[in-house]
Design an enzyme around this catalytic site. Sequence first.
Site, PDB file in Angstrom:
ATOM      1  N   ASP A   1       0.815  -1.228   0.000  1.00 45.50           N
ATOM      2  CA  ASP A   1       0.000   0.000   0.000  1.00 45.50           C
ATOM      3  C   ASP A   1       0.849   1.278   0.000  1.00 45.50           C
ATOM      4  OD1 ASP A   1      -2.285  -1.480  -0.088  1.00 45.50           O
ATOM      5  OD2 ASP A   1      -2.862  -1.187   2.004  1.00 45.50           O
TER       6      ASP A   1
ATOM      7  N   ARG B   1     -12.387   7.184  -0.717  1.00 44.91           N
ATOM      8  CA  ARG B   1     -12.577   5.889  -0.038  1.00 44.91           C
ATOM      9  C   ARG B   1     -11.604   5.746   1.121  1.00 44.91           C
ATOM     10  NH1 ARG B   1     -11.293   1.241  -3.495  1.00 44.91           N
ATOM     11  NH2 ARG B   1     -11.470   0.358  -1.436  1.00 44.91           N
TER      12      ARG B   1
HETATM   13  C1  UD1 Z   1      -5.441  -6.129   2.705  1.00 46.60           C
HETATM   14  C2  UD1 Z   1      -5.619  -4.620   2.759  1.00 46.60           C
HETATM   15  C3  UD1 Z   1      -5.023  -3.966   1.517  1.00 46.60           C
HETATM   16  C4  UD1 Z   1      -3.567  -4.410   1.334  1.00 46.60           C
HETATM   17  C5  UD1 Z   1      -3.447  -5.938   1.381  1.00 46.60           C
HETATM   18  C6  UD1 Z   1      -2.020  -6.422   1.364  1.00 46.60           C
HETATM   19  C7  UD1 Z   1      -7.668  -4.391   4.054  1.00 46.60           C
HETATM   20  C8  UD1 Z   1      -9.103  -4.031   4.077  1.00 46.60           C
HETATM   21  N1  UD1 Z   1      -7.038  -4.344   2.860  1.00 46.60           N
HETATM   22  O1  UD1 Z   1      -6.165  -6.594   1.564  1.00 46.60           O
HETATM   23  O2  UD1 Z   1      -5.087  -2.552   1.681  1.00 46.60           O
HETATM   24  O3  UD1 Z   1      -3.104  -3.964   0.075  1.00 46.60           O
HETATM   25  O4  UD1 Z   1      -4.059  -6.448   2.577  1.00 46.60           O
HETATM   26  O5  UD1 Z   1      -1.303  -5.864   2.419  1.00 46.60           O
HETATM   27  O6  UD1 Z   1      -7.078  -4.673   5.075  1.00 46.60           O
HETATM   28  N2  UD1 Z   1      -5.198 -14.144  -1.740  1.00 46.60           N
HETATM   29  C9  UD1 Z   1      -5.649 -15.313  -2.322  1.00 46.60           C
HETATM   30  N3  UD1 Z   1      -6.690 -15.965  -1.736  1.00 46.60           N
HETATM   31  C10 UD1 Z   1      -7.322 -15.504  -0.615  1.00 46.60           C
HETATM   32  C11 UD1 Z   1      -6.865 -14.299  -0.034  1.00 46.60           C
HETATM   33  C12 UD1 Z   1      -5.789 -13.652  -0.631  1.00 46.60           C
HETATM   34  O7  UD1 Z   1      -5.121 -15.761  -3.331  1.00 46.60           O
HETATM   35  O8  UD1 Z   1      -8.266 -16.155  -0.150  1.00 46.60           O
HETATM   36  C13 UD1 Z   1      -4.049 -13.405  -2.349  1.00 46.60           C
HETATM   37  C14 UD1 Z   1      -4.432 -12.058  -2.923  1.00 46.60           C
HETATM   38  O9  UD1 Z   1      -4.925 -12.164  -4.230  1.00 46.60           O
HETATM   39  C15 UD1 Z   1      -3.114 -11.303  -2.843  1.00 46.60           C
HETATM   40  C16 UD1 Z   1      -2.479 -11.865  -1.568  1.00 46.60           C
HETATM   41  O10 UD1 Z   1      -3.137 -13.090  -1.314  1.00 46.60           O
HETATM   42  O11 UD1 Z   1      -2.312 -11.617  -3.943  1.00 46.60           O
HETATM   43  C17 UD1 Z   1      -2.608 -10.979  -0.349  1.00 46.60           C
HETATM   44  O12 UD1 Z   1      -3.941 -10.517  -0.255  1.00 46.60           O
HETATM   45  P1  UD1 Z   1      -4.629 -10.145   1.140  1.00 46.60           P
HETATM   46  O13 UD1 Z   1      -3.610  -9.990   2.206  1.00 46.60           O
HETATM   47  O14 UD1 Z   1      -5.749 -11.101   1.371  1.00 46.60           O
HETATM   48  O15 UD1 Z   1      -5.226  -8.709   0.805  1.00 46.60           O
HETATM   49  P2  UD1 Z   1      -6.531  -8.130   1.430  1.00 46.60           P
HETATM   50  O16 UD1 Z   1      -6.702  -8.716   2.788  1.00 46.60           O
HETATM   51  O17 UD1 Z   1      -7.640  -8.214   0.463  1.00 46.60           O
END
Ligand code: UD1
Length: 421
Positions: free
Chosen positions: A308, A400
């Site tokens: 971020d 946002r």
């Molecule tokens: C959160 C943050 C976002 C930040 C991100 C990474 C919030 C609301 N948002 O997003 O601002 O950019 O962490 O620090 O807290 N993934 C999968 N399967 C899943 C879950 C994740 O493949 O079930 C992958 C995602 O596509 C991505 C990676 O894991 O490539 C990390 O994503 P994730 O940490 O889950 O991001 P968010 O929690 O959505």
Amino acid sequence: MDKLIITGGVRLSGEIAISGAKNAALPILCASLLSAEPLTLTNVPELNDIGTMLKLLAQMGVKVERSAHTVTLDASALNNPLAPYEMVKTMRASILVLGPLVARCGTAKVSLPGGCAIGARPVDQHIKGLQAMGATVTVEHGYVHAEVTRLKGARLFTDMVTVTGTENLMMAACLADGVTVIENAAREPEVVDLAQCLIAMGAKISGAGTDVIRIEGVERLHGATHRILPDRIEAGTYLCAAAATGGSVTLNGVSSGYLDAVVDKLLDAGCEITSEKTAAREFIHIEAPARLKAVSIRTAPYPAFPTDMQAQFMAINCVAEGSAVMRETIFENRFMHAVELQRLGANIKIDGNVAFVTGVAQLQGATVMATDLRASVSLVIAGLVAEGETQIERIYHLDRGYEHLEEKLAQLGAKIRREKA
Ligand code: UD1
């Protein structure tokens, strides 16, 4: 649509206050679903994403009272465990209702978040974890349906570090029967803040902030009051804005503790940073040189350099002395700001998930378009140092996630105004 108009060239100076963290407030609002007693939150930022989450909770039967930065949520009459597509599609964090709903109601129907500008972002890990805790989960017609009599404690392992995945499963486990252990858990400060709120509500959680979190399920959670932690990404963004303009800025209400990776890079870039946290005062102060040195970064889960903050550092590298290699390892499509920065005269080459940036002596103002939240703010930083006027369109992304952005920058001397559509 509103746009921002910035006249570049002003060295930022002065003091501003940092708001509560959006990414802590969103899961913590969802934690209210776990209890039939009221949860009061303070330091909640006034942002569009927070408004969207409150609407989503309200249509489930949660009573919401909001006055300035304080929100009280009463989920005693929770009666509609549904998150419809129309609401979820605007904010991926809506998936955070899934774990609490199935834990408290034994049923949940939550729309899949769908595509997102910065990558596919699936929720398979959230689903896998709930299934391991005994829920029957099906995905039909774009909705995740989860059913269970009572979740059972389990040993969970996520394939990758996922922030909202860890948060969803930690919330669900609070009301499960028995002990849940989440391995490969996210260590982000926002996960720790959520855990602290859940503990204040009576949850039995240990290990938050490490990669193994242990949760002993309880029958019910009670009401609590919790203050949302400061927004480290907002703070990091203003540090970059100050750095890019050769500024001298103090950020109040936040200290450098959660920003080690970011502060380290700003020191490498030639800035001086001081920070203090006492009972009386918490602040970070930055003094930036007339011209920064370019810094290479590689994004990775906390405590490494945050994805971020990648776009903001790309903006500062665009005007720094020398070249930098920027590697994005979390999201596959998170360089959309690069083409817009090029419109301002930046020298950036992209090869897959790597960007090569060579600083130029001066950017020039132009009309650019915001694409996602952090991409948008990188254009603001570039606009602050570009020669002449920069117009940024589609700024709803900024609303946002950045509370009173123009006001805060104006307070630091920036020439910035919003033109209403
Ligand atoms: C959160 C943050 C976002 C930040 C991100 C990474 C919030 C609301 N948002 O997003 O601002 O950019 O962490 O620090 O807290 N993934 C999968 N399967 C899943 C879950 C994740 O493949 O079930 C992958 C995602 O596509 C991505 C990676 O894991 O490539 C990390 O994503 P994730 O940490 O889950 O991001 P968010 O929690 O959505």
